[in-house]
Motif scaffolding. Structure first.
Motif, PDB file in Angstrom:
ATOM      1  N   GLN A 222       0.896  -1.374   0.023  1.00 36.77           N
ATOM      2  CA  GLN A 222       0.162   0.113  -0.062  1.00 36.77           C
ATOM      3  C   GLN A 222       0.894   1.293  -0.001  1.00 36.77           C
ATOM      4  O   GLN A 222       0.608   2.083   0.764  1.00 36.77           O
ATOM      5  N   ASN A 223       1.717   1.239  -0.960  1.00 41.62           N
ATOM      6  CA  ASN A 223       2.984   2.363  -1.171  1.00 41.62           C
ATOM      7  C   ASN A 223       3.861   2.507   0.011  1.00 41.62           C
ATOM      8  O   ASN A 223       4.767   3.342   0.012  1.00 41.62           O
ATOM      9  N   TYR A 224       3.815   1.511   1.129  1.00 41.55           N
ATOM     10  CA  TYR A 224       4.710   1.827   2.261  1.00 41.55           C
ATOM     11  C   TYR A 224       5.738   0.828   2.492  1.00 41.55           C
ATOM     12  O   TYR A 224       5.573  -0.348   1.959  1.00 41.55           O
ATOM     13  N   CYS A 225       7.032   1.298   2.566  1.00 46.46           N
ATOM     14  CA  CYS A 225       8.003   0.375   2.336  1.00 46.46           C
ATOM     15  C   CYS A 225       8.679  -0.343   3.679  1.00 46.46           C
ATOM     16  O   CYS A 225       8.292   0.312   4.581  1.00 46.46           O
ATOM     17  N   SER A 226       9.282  -1.332   3.635  1.00 50.09           N
ATOM     18  CA  SER A 226       9.961  -2.072   4.532  1.00 50.09           C
ATOM     19  C   SER A 226      11.477  -2.374   4.338  1.00 50.09           C
ATOM     20  O   SER A 226      11.847  -1.982   2.949  1.00 50.09           O
ATOM     21  N   ASP A 227      12.612  -2.377   4.887  1.00 55.51           N
ATOM     22  CA  ASP A 227      13.733  -2.698   4.558  1.00 55.51           C
ATOM     23  C   ASP A 227      14.555  -3.608   5.622  1.00 55.51           C
ATOM     24  O   ASP A 227      14.424  -3.261   6.887  1.00 55.51           O
ATOM     25  N   MET A 228      14.989  -4.721   5.082  1.00 55.86           N
ATOM     26  CA  MET A 228      15.610  -5.426   6.249  1.00 55.86           C
ATOM     27  C   MET A 228      16.931  -6.416   5.673  1.00 55.86           C
ATOM     28  O   MET A 228      16.866  -6.526   4.360  1.00 55.86           O
ATOM     29  N   ILE A 298      11.812   5.800   7.158  1.00 54.00           N
ATOM     30  CA  ILE A 298      11.410   4.947   5.971  1.00 54.00           C
ATOM     31  C   ILE A 298       9.818   5.222   5.857  1.00 54.00           C
ATOM     32  O   ILE A 298       9.274   5.236   7.014  1.00 54.00           O
ATOM     33  N   GLY A 299       9.220   5.124   4.895  1.00 53.05           N
ATOM     34  CA  GLY A 299       7.850   5.286   4.807  1.00 53.05           C
ATOM     35  C   GLY A 299       7.433   5.115   3.363  1.00 53.05           C
ATOM     36  O   GLY A 299       7.615   4.175   2.663  1.00 53.05           O
ATOM     37  N   LEU A 300       7.090   6.142   2.734  1.00 53.46           N
ATOM     38  CA  LEU A 300       6.621   6.225   1.229  1.00 53.46           C
ATOM     39  C   LEU A 300       7.887   5.996   0.669  1.00 53.46           C
ATOM     40  O   LEU A 300       8.010   5.448  -0.738  1.00 53.46           O
ATOM     41  N   GLU A 301       8.994   6.519   0.917  1.00 53.23           N
ATOM     42  CA  GLU A 301      10.392   6.149   0.322  1.00 53.23           C
ATOM     43  C   GLU A 301      11.285   5.306   1.431  1.00 53.23           C
ATOM     44  O   GLU A 301      11.034   5.310   2.817  1.00 53.23           O
ATOM     45  N   VAL A 302      11.994   4.368   0.625  1.00 55.80           N
ATOM     46  CA  VAL A 302      12.841   3.731   1.379  1.00 55.80           C
ATOM     47  C   VAL A 302      13.911   4.565   2.343  1.00 55.80           C
ATOM     48  O   VAL A 302      13.996   4.252   3.452  1.00 55.80           O
TER      49      VAL A 302
END
Ligand code: GLY
Ligand code: MN
Ligand code: MN
Length: 364
Positions: A222-228, A298-302
């Motif tokens: 839904q346009n929101y990012c994760s990063d792991m 992080i959010g709409l962009e990484v």
């Protein structure tokens, strides 16, 4: 009026602007909830004035925008209606003297055109606009992080000797897409010495026995990012690798504990201090200082505000969501990075990616 537009108009007032052009696609999505525009191309602009909101786009998107975007007047850009013509017309009607331009986003050619339409322009910084997330935004990031954890578990089950980095990245991508999500950036899969390149370009290297595997990936939901990021071992880790791994893990834990303790005591937390806690620990353990920032919002962009770096001027506040990602990079040998996403909710640090961080050696 939507709270997001209200927040922006307040920021514009603080900058003494009569109106502002919004050009970055993540900010356009944030303000309109319309995510059809490509972030690689310039396909839309917003003009926010004291009383009105305008969206400019071309024929490819105009009907969808008319249907979906509320609270905006939709204006078509074309051969006879350039962006600067629209701005000129609106500036005359609404008496716009000082027009703000997003300073981190615009090209010089675009700037010249926009500036030709008004008497004065002023560049302004919008980094704070999306820094504090609503519960709804955090819920989307939590969902992206949950899919991230599932995708990682899937990879640990599927990875085999002989697979290439690209094949592992493809397995991840298929899993994520089957779960109704997208990648938030190009997946990094780095085998053995490739892990020492911080942002390695995933390639054709094949997995061999007793190899470290560094995977850094993210999901967009839904346009929101994760990063792991996780680093694990196919076969046995050497003592040198184990020591580096435990140092990275402990430096991440030091940073987490520092934040948790200060939040509990309701003390001010500068993000630059958090970076230093992790960095200093690594140096104390006789490793090089971290060659990148400890983390990022992080959010709409990484990558967005706030930054966890020695130069950061931001302080922790409820509603922030950020990564903590220390790493040790031993050129020509291996790289270790452990990265997780955290939210600050009701004065507590909540971990959103929850894959195990214990040193993992896969044997089969
Ligand atoms: N994958 C990009 C980062 O970790 O910041
Ligand atoms: Mn990452
Ligand atoms: Mn990151």
């Amino acid at each position: 009026m939507k709270p997001r537009l209200k927040k922006l108009k307040k920021l514009l007032q603080q900058e003494s602007l009569d109106a502002a052009i919004i050009s970055s696609i993540p900010n356009i999505i944030y303000l309109t909830d319309f995510a059809h525009f490509s972030s690689e191309e310039r396909e839309a602009f917003l003009l926010i004035t004291g009383g009105n909101n305008y969206l400019f786009t071309d024929r490819r998107y105009i009907y969808a925008a008319q249907k979906h975007v509320k609270d905006f007047t939709i204006c078509e850009i074309g051969q006879d209606n350039h962006l600067e013509d629209w701005i000129k017309k609106i500036a005359k009607k609404e008496i716009i003297n000082r027009l703000g331009i997003e300073e981190n986003n615009i090209t010089i050619a675009e700037y010249k055109k926009i500036a030709s339409a008004v008497t004065r322009t002023k560049h302004y910084d919008l980094h704070a606009l999306r820094m504090i997330k609503s519960q709804q935004e955090i819920a989307a990031i939590k969902k992206a992080c949950a899919i991230t954890d599932q995708a990682f578990e899937h990879i640990v089950e599927q990875i085999q000797i002989g697979m290439t980095e690209k094949e592992v990245a493809l397995l991840l991508e298929m899993f994520i897409k089957k779960h109704h999500a997208e990648l938030s950036f190009n997946t990094i899969v780095a085998f053995a010495e490739n892990g020492a390149y911080i942002h390695h370009k995933t390639g054709d290297k094949k997995l061999t026995a007793n190899s470290p595997i560094l995977i850094d990936f993210g999901v967009r939901f839904q346009n929101y990012c994760s990063d792991m990021s996780r680093t694990f071992f196919f076969g046995k880790a050497t003592n040198e690798q184990k020591d580096a791994y435990q140092t990275v893990l402990a430096s991440q834990e030091k940073a987490i504990e520092f934040i948790q303790k200060k939040l509990a005591k309701k003390e001010v937390i500068n993000l630059s201090e958090v970076d230093l806690i992790a960095r200093d620990y690594m140096v104390k353990k006789k490793y090089d200082s971290l060659p990148h920032a400890l983390g990022h919002g992080i959010g709409l962009e990484v990558h967005e505000s706030p930054r966890l770096s020695p130069a950061s001027e931001d302080m922790i506040t409820d509603g922030m969501v950020f990564s903590i990602e220390p790493g040790i990079y031993n050129l020509n040998k291996f790289g270790i990075r452990i990265e997780d996403i955290f939210a600050v909710e009701e004065h507590k640090l909540v971990q959103l990616t929850n894959s195990s961080r214990a040193l993992l050696e896969i044997h089969n």
